[in-house]
Design a protein around this motif. Sequence first.
Motif, short mmCIF file in Angstrom:
data_model
loop_
_atom_site.label_atom_id
_atom_site.label_comp_id
_atom_site.label_asym_id
_atom_site.label_seq_id
_atom_site.Cartn_x
_atom_site.Cartn_y
_atom_site.Cartn_z
N ALA A 467 76.33 49.20 -7.68
CA ALA A 467 74.87 49.33 -7.79
C ALA A 467 74.34 48.21 -8.68
O ALA A 467 73.36 47.53 -8.35
N ILE A 468 75.05 47.98 -9.78
CA ILE A 468 74.65 46.91 -10.70
C ILE A 468 74.64 45.57 -9.97
O ILE A 468 73.71 44.76 -10.11
N ILE A 469 75.66 45.36 -9.15
CA ILE A 469 75.75 44.06 -8.47
C ILE A 469 74.59 43.89 -7.50
O ILE A 469 73.94 42.84 -7.46
N VAL A 470 74.32 44.94 -6.72
CA VAL A 470 73.24 44.82 -5.74
C VAL A 470 71.89 44.63 -6.45
O VAL A 470 71.10 43.76 -6.07
N VAL A 471 71.67 45.41 -7.49
CA VAL A 471 70.42 45.26 -8.24
C VAL A 471 70.33 43.84 -8.80
O VAL A 471 69.29 43.19 -8.71
N GLY A 472 71.46 43.36 -9.33
CA GLY A 472 71.47 42.04 -9.93
C GLY A 472 71.04 40.95 -8.98
O GLY A 472 70.47 39.94 -9.41
N ALA A 473 71.29 41.14 -7.69
CA ALA A 473 70.93 40.11 -6.73
C ALA A 473 69.43 40.05 -6.49
O ALA A 473 68.91 39.05 -6.03
N HIS A 488 66.55 34.26 -5.72
CA HIS A 488 67.93 33.82 -5.68
C HIS A 488 68.39 33.59 -4.25
O HIS A 488 69.07 32.62 -3.95
N PHE A 489 68.02 34.52 -3.37
CA PHE A 489 68.43 34.38 -1.98
C PHE A 489 67.78 33.16 -1.35
O PHE A 489 68.38 32.46 -0.55
N LEU A 490 66.51 32.93 -1.71
CA LEU A 490 65.82 31.78 -1.14
C LEU A 490 66.47 30.48 -1.59
O LEU A 490 66.65 29.57 -0.79
N THR A 491 66.83 30.40 -2.86
CA THR A 491 67.49 29.18 -3.34
C THR A 491 68.78 28.94 -2.58
O THR A 491 69.09 27.83 -2.16
N ALA A 492 69.52 30.01 -2.39
CA ALA A 492 70.84 29.84 -1.80
C ALA A 492 70.79 29.73 -0.28
O ALA A 492 71.49 28.92 0.32
N PHE A 493 69.96 30.53 0.35
CA PHE A 493 70.06 30.67 1.81
C PHE A 493 68.75 30.39 2.54
O PHE A 493 68.44 31.04 3.52
N ARG A 494 67.97 29.44 2.05
CA ARG A 494 66.72 29.15 2.73
C ARG A 494 67.00 28.50 4.10
O ARG A 494 67.87 27.66 4.24
N PHE A 504 69.14 24.39 7.76
CA PHE A 504 69.65 25.25 6.70
C PHE A 504 69.54 24.52 5.37
O PHE A 504 70.45 23.82 4.96
N SER A 505 68.41 24.69 4.70
CA SER A 505 68.17 23.88 3.52
C SER A 505 68.63 24.54 2.22
O SER A 505 68.61 23.91 1.18
N GLY A 506 69.02 25.81 2.28
CA GLY A 506 69.47 26.48 1.05
C GLY A 506 70.70 25.78 0.49
O GLY A 506 71.50 25.19 1.21
N SER A 507 70.87 25.86 -0.84
CA SER A 507 71.94 25.07 -1.46
C SER A 507 73.31 25.67 -1.20
O SER A 507 74.32 25.05 -1.45
N ALA A 508 73.38 26.90 -0.70
CA ALA A 508 74.68 27.54 -0.54
C ALA A 508 75.24 27.42 0.87
O ALA A 508 76.42 27.68 1.09
N PHE A 681 73.38 33.76 -13.41
CA PHE A 681 74.10 34.91 -12.86
C PHE A 681 73.41 35.49 -11.64
O PHE A 681 74.06 35.97 -10.73
N GLY A 682 72.08 35.44 -11.63
CA GLY A 682 71.34 36.00 -10.51
C GLY A 682 71.76 35.35 -9.21
O GLY A 682 72.09 36.02 -8.23
N LEU A 683 71.80 34.03 -9.23
CA LEU A 683 72.17 33.28 -8.03
C LEU A 683 73.62 33.59 -7.64
O LEU A 683 73.92 33.82 -6.47
N ALA A 684 74.49 33.62 -8.65
CA ALA A 684 75.90 33.90 -8.38
C ALA A 684 76.04 35.27 -7.74
O ALA A 684 76.78 35.44 -6.77
N ILE A 685 75.32 36.25 -8.27
CA ILE A 685 75.44 37.60 -7.73
C ILE A 685 74.84 37.68 -6.34
O ILE A 685 75.39 38.34 -5.45
N ALA A 686 73.72 36.98 -6.13
CA ALA A 686 73.10 37.00 -4.80
C ALA A 686 74.06 36.42 -3.76
O ALA A 686 74.25 36.99 -2.68
N TYR A 687 74.67 35.31 -4.10
CA TYR A 687 75.62 34.70 -3.19
C TYR A 687 76.78 35.66 -2.93
O TYR A 687 77.22 35.85 -1.79
N SER A 688 77.26 36.29 -4.01
CA SER A 688 78.36 37.24 -3.85
C SER A 688 77.99 38.38 -2.92
O SER A 688 78.81 38.81 -2.11
#
Lengths: 729, 348
Positions: A467-473, A488-494, A504-508, A681-688
């Motif tokens: 739950a913590i992980i999902v909330v963290g994202a 976070h999702f937009l940065t990674a997966f835009r 696919f312009s997101g950085s991830a 951490f937000g970005l890391a968790i979102a990617y995870s």
Amino acid sequence: MSRATLGWIVLSWVGFVLLPWYGFERSASPNLADYFVSGSALIHGIRGAWWLLPILVPLGMALVPVVRPSIQQKGTWLVASGLLGLALIVVQGFSIGLNGWTFDALRSLFGEPGPSQAGMGYGAALTAAAFLIILCHGLAARGWCRGDAFVTSSIGIVVALILVFVFFPVSTILASAFADNSGNFAPSAFVAKFMDKSIWGLDCLTSDLRCGVAWNTLFLGLLVAFGTTALGLAFALIATRTEFRYKKLLRVMSVLPIITPPFVIGLALILLFGRSGALSNLLWEWFGVPRSRWIYGLPGVFIAQLLAFTPIAFLVLIGVVQGISPTLEEASQTLRAKSWTTFWTVTLPLMRPGLANAFLLGFVESLADFGNPLVLAGNYEVLSTKIFFAVVGAQQDQGRAAVLSIILLAFTLGAFWMQHAWLGKKVYTTVTGKGDSGIPLPLPRRVAMASYLTAIPWAIFTLAVYAIIVVGAFVRSMGRDYTPTFEHFLTAFRVERADWGLYFSGSAWNSFFATVKVAALSAPLTAAIGLLTAYLLTRQRFSGQRAFEFGTLLSFAIPGTVVGVSYILAFNVPPIEITGTGFILVMCFVFRNMPVGVRSGIATLSQIDKSLDEASLTLGARSATTMRRVVLPLLRPAIVASLVYSFVRAMTAVSAVIFLVTAEYNMATTYIVGRVEAGEFGLAIAYSTALILVMLLAIVAIQLMVGERRLGRRSASAAPSPIAVQAVP
Amino acid sequence: MELKKTFAAATMLAGTMTAMSFMSAGAVQAQGALVMYCAVQEEWCRAMTTAFERETGIKVSMTRKSSGEIYAQVKAESQNPRADIWWGGTGDPHMQAAEEGLTEAYKSPKMTELQDWAVRQWDQSKQRTVGIYSGALGFGYNTDQAKANNIGEPKCWADLLKAELKDEVQVADPNSSGTAYTLLATIIQIMGEDKGFEYLKALHKNINQYTKSGAAPAKATALGETTVGITFMHDMVTMVVDKAPVKVVAPCEGTGYEIGSMSIIKGAKNMDSAKKFYDWALTADAQKLGADAKSYQVPSNKSTPIPPQAPKLTDIKLINFDFAKYGSSDERRRLLSKWDNEVKNLPK
């Protein structure tokens, strides 16, 4: 001579005469002509690479049995050809490098710099492989392994792969344990580093000082191994032997942690139990429990590793628990044994191979784990992080890393040996050709209660962590600022819509695609090699079997950092020059994760009666057919376990790949580690979270593709037909 | 059956094709390519890459790793170097690589535009590495925690020894982190070796955890897991910009600093591109990109505007950091083992 042998002889010629012998320069863009003939060893040899020409001799020797079918010693010719061919390829490859002779002796004998050559290409790979198979076919023709060419070839291939991708790189780095800082041979340096007080000190027993890192690691490893085995067993028993309502949910909960990228569990634990963590705050406000940093150190790492490695124990154990024949249990009951006695004296002993393998895996995993101690260990030092920082830290002392790796290896070896001693020579076969009409025994109440009491709180705990992980994202900054956001999702997966399509312009995205590609390629390879090895180890007898088995464990036991550096040392220069390719990543994953395939394969195979294979062989099927039609279908839980594990591991492993990633093949975990380092951490968790989703989908897909094992067993709910047993969610 | 065979053959063909495409390591055009190992934050690395590509048309393959990892990799690859340029990351591994001859000496025409500290480091490394940014060492404290525990505002290194801060200070382990090694070297240069070690022993009583990574105490301070964290000041600034309750302190006694550096790898396959990048990366235009990527170090080109959030080097009392002495591997090994024996193993 069989058609297969003939085919391999033809291929050996194809590799020498047609295909490009050398790998292409990174910057080159080869055309079709480069692929065929003009770059072949024959042409190179005629144009001046004289050292390639002797290979024509073994190529010719292989032809002897073809052109003179009447000849008696066909096998001997093939063996000689294969051996000589391999030897010639290896010798020329290692003595002539990129910058001339590679050995000082040759340099002084023939002058500097001598001839030079690039790394091997497709042609060399094909010819070498063909020589290997020719050798194995020759051995079979001479009567090895009852003349079964499939078995000798399998052994040959696995041994060769382990030699190339495990022994060769690992030995390059372990050699540095015996060298001083300038690279000279210095055994005294080894002794000094080995006997260091920071490794073996026992001060913690007598004072409040710290103990040596070796004892810390050992203690943690044993704790985690016991814990994961117990928890895994509880989950496996509930999943197979009870009528628990939320079984499916429980299974998902138990497998979730395995698909969690590194650091995330540790991070979530800090956010829950850290001094300013959510739960710690509640406890303080409601009950006045003082906030402390208890999570940093042994307790934190222990909990995180339990979370992370229980699924492995579960995956190994569930196949074994399912495989136990109810017949024996029924017999025990008929003899008036109480259900508790039956469980204790029949069921549990039959699970020994599973328990032993789960324990071994838990122990080895804990020893090799790097992400969790990095985040949570505090001042409790373990070998894996110590090794990492010996390589990349301010000390930059590779020799020290090698010494510590040897200690780690010794622990693994010890665990491996103890496992063997414990299993002994007993027989654990319960899946036989005879139909089982028994009904699996419901668990004795004591065992059921114990299982529920361990598994359910644990599942709830896992749920809280997730739950913590999902909330963290989805919040701005976990632990501080809970404003919901998709940032976070937009940065990674835009994804943007450009004129020419989707962009696919997101950085991830970059690392995401590479990771999925590498994972998808390495998973089936890992499972195939792992299970083949398990089959050879349990079903065939050949000399050197123990050494062979240990070799399969080696790359797993050595910490990732060391494997990563050793892969660069070994594979950055000819003859095998593959750094910077996706291939090296795949190989690294295959050989790091293969042991899980081997272990779960062995655990499952030791339950299956050999008479099933023998029946098939007696009926005239060859080994390969038996394997495909009889053994593999019975191995389905092991297949699922190793496929899932290797796919997931390829997506979540960190330390080995840090040195192997390139701009083109960047991996998700290195991206995540970079983010964690930068405090994002937000970005890391979102990617995870995104990775977790992909892995869940992959697991479901694997489950559907492999299908379920059908054993002729009835369930206690008296279903009329044998029902399918689901292996893993 | 036939269909099945055809299908199997087709699958194998497709598999082979994929494998072949996979074996070749990204065919990059020989002219105008650059392989770069980048050791700063991902955003900054990317910004540099795209800006350089736009400016010159040279295709950059960038891989981001920490500075120590890059050093280990460059060393392992020295027989057959893969990278052309190593940009960014704390100076120690760059100095180490220079000492071992893993990097190439180069004099850029832009050297005259650089700050003194950058030129000095370039001199000390026998022209093998050059400063591109610098960041001062300091500490940050969590204002909420300080208020809750009635801890006065720490201003100096000496304040960190106060009894109220028992178990409230966090710093990395100098064995694993260049940041913490900078602290060790800084304290010794300020106080002298004997006094310095006395200080570190006293500080040991207040340390709750020696972390592995140098920047980890910044995050822990932001989360309130520790009250004080000793890091490079720009790492703390990143937390402040992220609105964490953190205050950044430049210690009153003076402080040391790191020089983020750049080196050309010896035997680089694209030497011309590497030199082009080197010259470009020292210009004010290129160095401006750091602030845009939320990295608040002080750039080495005199005419680069200093980001307003960055800790002003003029407000900080910088010591005259002897990179040649404290960057050498012998001195480092000696100090680290002394720290291990005399400080780390002390009882709390």
